[in-house]
Design an enzyme around this catalytic site. Structure first.
Site, PDB file in Angstrom:
ATOM      1  N   THR A   2       0.777  -0.967   0.156  1.00  0.00           N
ATOM      2  CA  THR A   2       0.138   0.172  -0.071  1.00  0.00           C
ATOM      3  C   THR A   2       0.556   1.664   0.080  1.00  0.00           C
ATOM      4  O   THR A   2       0.325   2.516  -0.404  1.00  0.00           O
ATOM      5  CB  THR A   2      -0.906   0.247   1.029  1.00  0.00           C
ATOM      6  OG1 THR A   2      -0.310  -0.274   2.853  1.00  0.00           O
ATOM      7  CG2 THR A   2      -2.130  -1.014   0.787  1.00  0.00           C
ATOM      8  N   ASP A   3       1.816   1.536   0.456  1.00  0.00           N
ATOM      9  CA  ASP A   3       2.797   2.094   0.820  1.00  0.00           C
ATOM     10  C   ASP A   3       3.006   2.454  -1.287  1.00  0.00           C
ATOM     11  O   ASP A   3       3.473   3.511  -1.453  1.00  0.00           O
ATOM     12  CB  ASP A   3       4.544   2.207   0.338  1.00  0.00           C
ATOM     13  CG  ASP A   3       4.173   2.286   2.394  1.00  0.00           C
ATOM     14  OD1 ASP A   3       3.707   1.954   3.125  1.00  0.00           O
ATOM     15  OD2 ASP A   3       5.856   2.071   2.992  1.00  0.00           O
ATOM     16  N   ALA A   4       3.051   1.544  -2.530  1.00  0.00           N
ATOM     17  CA  ALA A   4       3.810   1.997  -3.583  1.00  0.00           C
ATOM     18  C   ALA A   4       1.610   2.289  -4.648  1.00  0.00           C
ATOM     19  O   ALA A   4       2.140   3.346  -5.094  1.00  0.00           O
ATOM     20  CB  ALA A   4       3.610   0.298  -4.004  1.00  0.00           C
TER      21      ALA A   4
END
Length: 402
Positions: free
Chosen positions: A173-175
């Site tokens: 989810t950071d990406a």
């Protein structure tokens, strides 16, 4: 013509990946992005690597450069009252503030949105955390995109039916979340141009991840069925669709010939698929194991690149399952300037990603390396805040600029 965000000022209080990646997009579009960091508590991505030439060090992380290219960096200890005052003054200068602290942390430092808005009515602040800023579990919940993938349901869906969940690679989810953050910021800037008002943007990483998992969610909402892991079998309603082994060590080809025209094209290449039981989609789904085995037998002794060229020429969607070396040599990525060389005074030359887009009527700034810790502290304090050399020296000696 100037870059799209030329003249837009961004104060980046974020760290690791999701916030810095969002700031990188804005810098690519021409915004002046100032990252606040401290040598007493460096951005953790500086410790994660990969490191140029395998030599560790906070200024040698290529990942850091990729996430922070084109930014300026000031070293300020925000735990100090004078450090927080400097951040408030930088927020007065900023159009946009990015932050990715655990919910509630900035409020305890009197650097939250309400504090900034009292001083700058036009400020746009974007906060990102795993579960957002509100709700029964938001406050005090911290973590990275690996947890976000688990919360969104992605981790459970990826893997083999008879094994534990494998999950997507890295802090997923950071990406994906920066795509939502940047779009929201651009919308907020447009709204401000019409109304003169700033706003607060709260982006929950888990919710951003859920957007990519909606088919699984609606399967449950519609039928009370929880989709299970399927390995590489692909969709239950499409065949053939999957990954097939090729010659060489751990080489694979992805093929999706489930559409009627693609299936006909694939059969014209692989004559072993011309059995009548494969004529219809129902037949292909009922005999999926045999179908997949026949395709794998055909691909197994051929090179993945050769298969891709042959199937693409026949009109069949197919692509090599790329490894990092394949991407580094990819001619399309090279042609699009997706990979650009930077030159860093610490470790020399390296390649990082360029902008992920191009514009036909405006130019984008050239890709620049990420900043060293506090590299622009004196420059920013002097030119942005009008701080005198004497005061800068005093703040430095007092440990505020560290």
């Amino acid at each position: 013509m100037p870059a799209p965000l030329d003249g837009v000022h961004v104060l980046d209080l974020s760290w690791v990946m999701v916030g810095p990646a969002s700031g990188r997009y804005l810098a690519d579009m021409g915004a002046d992005v100032i990252k606040v960091e401290s040598s007493k508590r460096i951005d953790p991505v500086r410790t994660l690597g990969p490191f140029k030439d395998g030599k560790t060090g906070p200024e040698r992380s290529v990942s850091y450069h990729n996430l922070n290219a084109g930014k300026r960096c000031v070293a300020i200890d925000i735990r100090r009252a004078e450090g927080r005052e400097l951040v408030l003054r930088l927020a007065d200068w900023a159009d946009v503030v990015l932050e990715s602290f655990t919910p509630g942390v900035l409020e305890t430092l009197h650097l939250g949105y309400s504090d900034l808005r009292q001083r700058n009515q036009r400020i746009i602040m974007a906060s990102t955390s795993l579960l957002g800023q509100t709700g029964p579990y938001a406050q005090g919940t911290s973590g990275v995109g690996t947890m976000g993938a688990a919360m969104s349901g992605a981790t459970y869906q990826i893997g083999w039916p008879d094994r534990e969940p494998a999950g997507p690679f890295g802090p997923w989810t950071d990406a994906v979340t920066p795509r939502f953050i940047v779009a929201s910021i651009l919308a907020a800037l447009h709204r401000r141009s019409l109304t003169g008002e700033g706003c607060y943007i709260d982006v929950a990483q888990a919710e951003a991840g859920i957007q990519f998992m909606l088919p699984a969610y609606y399967e449950y909402a519609a039928n009370s069925t929880i989709p299970e892991r399927r390995g590489v079998a692909g969709s239950r309603l499409h065949a053939p669709q999957g990954l097939y082994p090729c010659s060489g060590e751990d080489r694979w080809i992805a093929i999706d010939a489930s559409a009627p025209n693609h299936w006909d094209a694939l059969r014209a290449v692989i004559v072993e698929l011309c059995d009548a039981k494969f004529d219809t989609i129902v037949g292909r789904l009922r005999n999926r194991a045999e179908l997949e085995a026949a395709i794998a037998k055909w691909t197994r002794d051929q090179e993945a690149d050769a298969i891709e060229r042959r199937l693409q020429a026949a009109g069949v969607p197919a692509h090599v399952v790329s490894r990092s070396g394949d991407l580094a040599r990819d001619v399309d990525l090279r042609e699009a300037c997706h990979l650009n060389q930077i030159n860093d005074p610490v470790f020399g030359a390296a390649e990082i990603e360029g902008p992920r887009f191009s514009l036909d009527r405006t130019s984008l700034p050239p890709t620049r390396r990420g900043p060293r810790i506090g590299e622009h502290t004196k420059e920013v304090l002097a030119t942005v805040l009008g701080t005198s050399e004497t005061e800068i020296a005093r703040l430095s000696e007092a440990g505020v600029l560290a």
